[in-house]
Design an enzyme around this catalytic site. Structure first.
Site, short mmCIF file in Angstrom:
data_model
loop_
_atom_site.label_atom_id
_atom_site.label_comp_id
_atom_site.label_asym_id
_atom_site.label_seq_id
_atom_site.Cartn_x
_atom_site.Cartn_y
_atom_site.Cartn_z
CG ASP A 141 -1.11 6.06 6.69
OD1 ASP A 141 -0.46 5.50 5.80
OD2 ASP A 141 -0.79 6.01 7.90
CG HIS A 193 -4.34 -0.76 8.25
ND1 HIS A 193 -3.83 -1.62 7.31
CD2 HIS A 193 -3.30 0.03 8.62
CE1 HIS A 193 -2.54 -1.37 7.13
NE2 HIS A 193 -2.21 -0.37 7.91
CE LYS A 248 -0.85 1.00 4.90
NZ LYS A 248 -0.64 2.42 4.92
CG HIS A 284 1.03 -4.68 8.17
ND1 HIS A 284 0.93 -3.42 7.63
CD2 HIS A 284 0.95 -4.53 9.51
CE1 HIS A 284 0.81 -2.54 8.61
NE2 HIS A 284 0.83 -3.19 9.76
CE LYS A 337 0.24 7.64 11.96
NZ LYS A 337 0.95 6.34 11.92
#
Length: 491
Positions: free
Chosen positions: A242, A247, A154, A184, A337
């Protein structure tokens, strides 16, 4: 010696190769997972020798794997070449042929080749086109010996049009069964265990629907900020691109999907696509009500971040899946984050009993106690917890919250859980595509995310600040409505 498998890492000078790919290959090698000998070729424009590369990689080898490393290291080769040019691909083709010629007669032909594109996303299409032009990707469907596969990291596009264009470019030279789009997170044991937990246990599947589940929370919280030079990339992506597009939506799809007809890769991916296509689009009007974006204090001073940047480092979403099983159940997604703690988990909150026998009817404006939830812990500890009420020993009916738990470390021991890349690389070598993302999955996810981005562009909702080391912006708590609860604080 049997026929070797050739693993070609394009862009091998990056951290991904030394920190994840080669250690994962080494662990598989040490466990005897490879059915054939392997030849690993690292390709980059960096000028170094194979011996120098092996020395660099040896610094990442755990003491327990030293013996395996000594056996595998001679099979690692460095090639200086620019994979984005015809000349570089010609050099690669010649080097791969010379390596095959070094094995005994009768083992040279029809060797499987895995090309891992650890490259900038802009190079995916051109490099695949160059490999195809050189004849390095040609194989027949179902060829068990001379297969050719390409693993792509990605980000897969930056929006729906770019993802669609990339899919078309790849499918010009490859079949879908040759393309392995990697995420992942899908290699983590708890993510894989969602299917087993649901479909192999009669105590869970009957409850896994809107009649019994009030809400589903998916949180991916990170303590890291913009350390090092990550800010230059992150400022062009943000949390929505992102993390959410890949995910979080992949975990949502596995959590919400219908039972597949089999464990065949396409049977599972078909059901995941249905979920993603059932996500209710967020109109510009709904984006302001059902999406919260935030940025941690101090982000603007990080290296590589543009002055006055409005890139979000936090996003919370209240999503709805419009299908028979989940109609009306909110899926609350959160990622950020510089958060208080690092954890990834799925929390299924069950509805309350119709009557509280101990306390009688719930007074108005008072939320009834919600005693039951199921937590699927993905990181840092992989396992699950089931919450429920029990009576405290002693006189009176005093209730306390209790949990039944399962931890993978208790099952297999500390450090025995395979790294995600270890599982995914082995699956790619074996042609098992279940844990990889199909092209229509990518496009369906981007379609949902692009609706949010369009809403931000049109409505320009506030960018909420939050302190580094906190639980994110307070406004995110408003995504829970009524008595639905609050965000999890993790393990």
């Amino acid at each position: 010696m049997s026929r070797p498998i050739q693993i070609v890492i394009l862009g091998a000078s990056g951290d991904l190769t030394s920190r994840k790919l080669v250690p994962a290959l080494l662990r598989n090698f040490a466990e005897g997972s490879f059915p054939h000998p392997v030849q690993v070729v690292g390709v980059s424009r960096t000028d170094k020798t194979s011996e120098a590369w092996r020395t660099e990689l040896s610094e990442w080898v755990a003491p327990s794997l030293r013996d395996a490393w000594e056996q595998l290291a001679p099979s690692l080769h460095w090639l200086r070449a620019d994979a984005a040019t015809p000349e570089g691909i010609t050099t690669l083709r010649r080097a791969l042929g010379e390596l095959i010629e070094g094995v005994p007669e009768g083992c040279r032909e029809r060797s499987g080749r895995l090309f891992y594109l650890a490259l900038a996303p802009a190079l995916f299409g051109p490099v695949v086109a160059a490999l195809a032009a050189a004849g390095l990707l040609t194989c027949e469907p179902g060829d068990g010996d001379g297969w050719r596969r390409v693993v792509i990291e990605k980000p897969f596009g930056t929006d729906l049009p770019s993802a669609t264009a990339l899919n078309r470019a790849l499918l010009t030279h490859l079949r879908e069964d040759q393309i392995f789009r990697i995420d992942h997170y899908l290699g983590k044991e708890t993510v894989q265990n969602i299917l087993t937990l649901r479909f192999q246990n009669a105590i869970f599947e009957p409850l896994w629907n809107r009649k019994h589940i009030e809400s589903v929370e998916i949180s991916v919280c990170e303590t890291v900020a913009m350390e090092g030079r990550r800010g230059a990339y992150y400022d062009t992506a943000g949390a929505l691109r992102d993390m959410v597009q890949n995910h979080l939506l992949q975990i949502l799809a596995l959590t919400a999907m219908e039972p597949p007809g089999s464990l065949h890769a396409d049977a599972i991916r078909n059901e995941k696509v249905k979920v993603l296509q059932s996500l209710r689009p967020l109109t510009p009007q709904r984006v302001g009500h059902d999406v919260v974006r935030g940025q941690y204090d101090g982000y603007g001073s990080a290296f590589g971040v543009a002055p006055g940047s409005t890139t979000e480092t936090f996003v919370g979403i209240r999503a709805l899946v419009d299908n028979w099983r989940w109609s009306g159940v909110p899926f609350l997604l959160r990622t950020g984050k510089a958060m208080r703690s690092r954890f990834t988990e799925v929390v299924l909150r069950f509805r309350t009993p119709p009557i509280d026998l101990l306390n009688g009817p719930t007074p108005e404006n008072v939320c009834p106690l919600r005693p039951n939830d199921l937590r699927l812990q993905i990181q840092p500890n992989e396992g699950l917890k089931l919450g429920f009420l029990v009576k405290q020993p002693g006189p009176g009916l005093v209730m306390r919250h209790a949990e039944l738990g399962f931890d993978y470390h208790q099952l297999v021991g500390e450090g025995a859980t395979p790294d995600a890349y270890q599982r995914l690389l082995l699956d790619a070598l074996q042609g098992q595509a279940t844990l990889f993302i199909r092209g229509d999955e990518v496009e369906a996810a981007w379609g949902f995310v692009d609706g949010i981005r369009e809403g931000w562009a049109q409505a320009d909702p506030p960018l909420h600040g939050y302190a580094a080391g906190s639980d994110g912006p307070e406004a995110a708590g408003e995504l829970f409505r009524g008595c639905e609860g609050t965000w999890s604080r993790g393990p």
